[in-house]
Structure formats: C-alpha cells, structure tokens
Design a protein around this motif. Sequence first.
Motif, mmCIF file in Angstrom:
data_model
loop_
_atom_site.group_PDB
_atom_site.id
_atom_site.type_symbol
_atom_site.label_atom_id
_atom_site.label_comp_id
_atom_site.label_asym_id
_atom_site.label_seq_id
_atom_site.Cartn_x
_atom_site.Cartn_y
_atom_site.Cartn_z
ATOM 1 N N MET A 1 36.145 16.280 -67.112
ATOM 2 C CA MET A 1 36.669 15.051 -67.654
ATOM 3 C C MET A 1 35.735 14.453 -68.711
ATOM 4 S SD MET A 1 38.327 11.910 -65.779
ATOM 5 C CE MET A 1 38.581 10.372 -66.551
ATOM 6 N N LEU A 2 34.405 14.534 -68.521
ATOM 7 C CA LEU A 2 33.459 14.002 -69.498
ATOM 8 C C LEU A 2 33.558 14.723 -70.826
ATOM 9 C CD1 LEU A 2 30.284 13.320 -67.343
ATOM 10 C CD2 LEU A 2 31.869 11.670 -68.304
ATOM 11 N N LYS A 3 33.827 16.032 -70.799
ATOM 12 C CA LYS A 3 33.970 16.781 -72.054
ATOM 13 C C LYS A 3 35.162 16.266 -72.841
ATOM 14 C CE LYS A 3 31.739 21.112 -70.829
ATOM 15 N NZ LYS A 3 31.878 22.560 -70.749
ATOM 16 N N GLY A 4 36.248 15.935 -72.152
ATOM 17 C CA GLY A 4 37.434 15.398 -72.811
ATOM 18 C C GLY A 4 37.173 14.049 -73.454
ATOM 19 N N ILE A 5 36.404 13.199 -72.766
ATOM 20 C CA ILE A 5 36.069 11.884 -73.304
ATOM 21 C C ILE A 5 35.180 12.033 -74.536
ATOM 22 C CG2 ILE A 5 34.792 9.743 -72.849
ATOM 23 C CD1 ILE A 5 35.783 9.972 -69.937
ATOM 24 N N LYS B 1 34.981 14.596 -76.519
ATOM 25 C CA LYS B 1 35.790 15.164 -77.602
ATOM 26 C C LYS B 1 36.621 14.065 -78.265
ATOM 27 C CE LYS B 1 39.187 18.733 -78.616
ATOM 28 N NZ LYS B 1 40.068 19.758 -78.070
ATOM 29 N N ALA B 2 37.198 13.195 -77.468
ATOM 30 C CA ALA B 2 38.002 12.083 -78.001
ATOM 31 C C ALA B 2 37.135 11.134 -78.830
ATOM 32 C CB ALA B 2 38.682 11.330 -76.865
ATOM 33 N N ARG B 3 35.922 10.866 -78.390
ATOM 34 C CA ARG B 3 34.998 10.002 -79.144
ATOM 35 C C ARG B 3 34.656 10.615 -80.493
ATOM 36 N NH1 ARG B 3 30.844 8.534 -74.363
ATOM 37 N NH2 ARG B 3 32.149 7.017 -73.307
ATOM 38 N N LYS B 4 34.388 11.918 -80.506
ATOM 39 C CA LYS B 4 34.070 12.594 -81.764
ATOM 40 C C LYS B 4 35.254 12.549 -82.718
ATOM 41 C CE LYS B 4 30.422 15.635 -80.165
ATOM 42 N NZ LYS B 4 29.945 17.003 -79.983
ATOM 43 N N GLN B 5 36.451 12.755 -82.189
ATOM 44 C CA GLN B 5 37.650 12.696 -83.029
ATOM 45 C C GLN B 5 37.857 11.294 -83.589
ATOM 46 O OE1 GLN B 5 40.559 14.221 -80.260
ATOM 47 N NE2 GLN B 5 40.478 16.286 -81.136
ATOM 48 N N ALA B 6 37.642 10.288 -82.757
ATOM 49 C CA ALA B 6 37.788 8.901 -83.206
ATOM 50 C C ALA B 6 36.743 8.574 -84.266
ATOM 51 C CB ALA B 6 37.663 7.950 -82.020
ATOM 52 N N GLY B 7 35.517 9.047 -84.063
ATOM 53 C CA GLY B 7 34.449 8.832 -85.051
ATOM 54 C C GLY B 7 34.790 9.460 -86.389
ATOM 55 N N LYS B 8 35.329 10.686 -86.359
ATOM 56 C CA LYS B 8 35.720 11.367 -87.602
ATOM 57 C C LYS B 8 36.869 10.633 -88.281
ATOM 58 C CE LYS B 8 34.062 15.970 -86.558
ATOM 59 N NZ LYS B 8 34.348 17.390 -86.481
ATOM 60 N N ALA B 9 37.795 10.108 -87.500
ATOM 61 C CA ALA B 9 38.918 9.352 -88.070
ATOM 62 C C ALA B 9 38.413 8.103 -88.790
ATOM 63 C CB ALA B 9 39.919 8.979 -86.982
ATOM 64 N N GLY C 1 24.979 -7.366 -85.932
ATOM 65 C CA GLY C 1 25.830 -6.190 -85.838
ATOM 66 C C GLY C 1 26.179 -5.860 -84.401
ATOM 67 N N PHE C 2 27.155 -4.978 -84.252
ATOM 68 C CA PHE C 2 27.549 -4.523 -82.928
ATOM 69 C C PHE C 2 27.909 -3.054 -83.014
ATOM 70 C CE2 PHE C 2 30.312 -3.836 -79.309
ATOM 71 C CZ PHE C 2 29.602 -4.458 -78.290
ATOM 72 N N SER C 3 27.348 -2.241 -82.124
ATOM 73 C CA SER C 3 27.595 -0.803 -82.125
ATOM 74 C C SER C 3 28.620 -0.408 -81.080
ATOM 75 C CB SER C 3 26.297 -0.038 -81.848
ATOM 76 O OG SER C 3 25.460 -0.092 -82.965
ATOM 77 N N TYR C 4 29.492 0.494 -81.490
ATOM 78 C CA TYR C 4 30.437 1.147 -80.601
ATOM 79 C C TYR C 4 30.017 2.617 -80.529
ATOM 80 C CZ TYR C 4 33.318 -2.971 -81.549
ATOM 81 O OH TYR C 4 33.784 -4.245 -81.672
ATOM 82 N N TYR C 5 30.702 3.408 -79.719
ATOM 83 C CA TYR C 5 30.390 4.839 -79.671
ATOM 84 C C TYR C 5 30.701 5.519 -80.999
ATOM 85 C CZ TYR C 5 29.897 4.550 -74.616
ATOM 86 O OH TYR C 5 29.472 4.232 -73.355
ATOM 87 N N THR C 6 31.710 5.054 -81.681
ATOM 88 C CA THR C 6 32.214 5.732 -82.871
ATOM 89 C C THR C 6 31.695 5.166 -84.179
ATOM 90 O OG1 THR C 6 34.123 4.262 -82.813
ATOM 91 C CG2 THR C 6 34.364 6.416 -81.756
#
Length: 127
Positions: A1-5, A7-15, A110-115
């Motif tokens: 499940m962590l790998k899926g999360i 992967k989703a974070r990386k995709q969101a960051g790229k978007a 500022g405020f940091s998010y994962y992406t």
Amino acid sequence: MLKGIEKARKQAGKAIESLYDCTCNISGGKEKIKDSITKETKLVTKIKYKDIPCRVSKQSLSKNNQTDTVNQVAYELKLFIAPELEIKQGDIIEVTNILGVKTKYKAGEGFSYYTHQEVILSKEDKA
C-alpha cells in the motif's frame, strides 16, 4: 500500500511541475567574498538557488491606495516550487517569466506539501 501512495505522490508532483512556466533565483543571507584584485573581503547576498522552475499565481488583487501625490499599488502573490528547497521568510526571489521579464519579490511565510511548496510573495510598487 505504501508503494501505491508514493507512486501517487510522484504523479501528483509531476502534474504540478508540468504547470511551472517561470524560473527563479533565490537569494538570502550573507556570505564573505574576497575580491581577487583588491584583496578586500566584502559581505554580499548569498545566492541559494539558480534557475529553479516555478509558477507564480495571484493571491489577491491589487489594492489602489491613491493619494494626491502617489498611487500606491500593493498585492500578494503565491509561488509554487519544489518542496525540498529551503526558502526562508525575507529571502529575495527573482522570477523570470516565459517572456523573459524579471521581477523581484520578498518571500513571506511558506508551507510545504509532499508534492510542492507554496510561498507567499510580496511586492509593493508605486504606479
């Protein structure tokens, strides 16, 4: 499940990064530089990052505070940038847009998010 999360974070960051249409240089703090000719040591503003992809978005519309002698224009903008960069309140951020126009701002909180990271920029000009 962590790998899926992750992967989703990386995709969101790229978007989010795909929306970046500017670059910026970020300066803050001071460093000692020795002039090779005069041998004099001077304190100069330290350049922390150069040519970093980013995006600027208006946080609020301009406020027109016109008086008889000056038209004061003040507004806030928000900088979207990579989360791993260390940007401190008071740093100077010079943004170059896609047309090559350079504008200097002062970093606010500022405020940091994962992406990504969001940093309030402020600029006051006299129009």
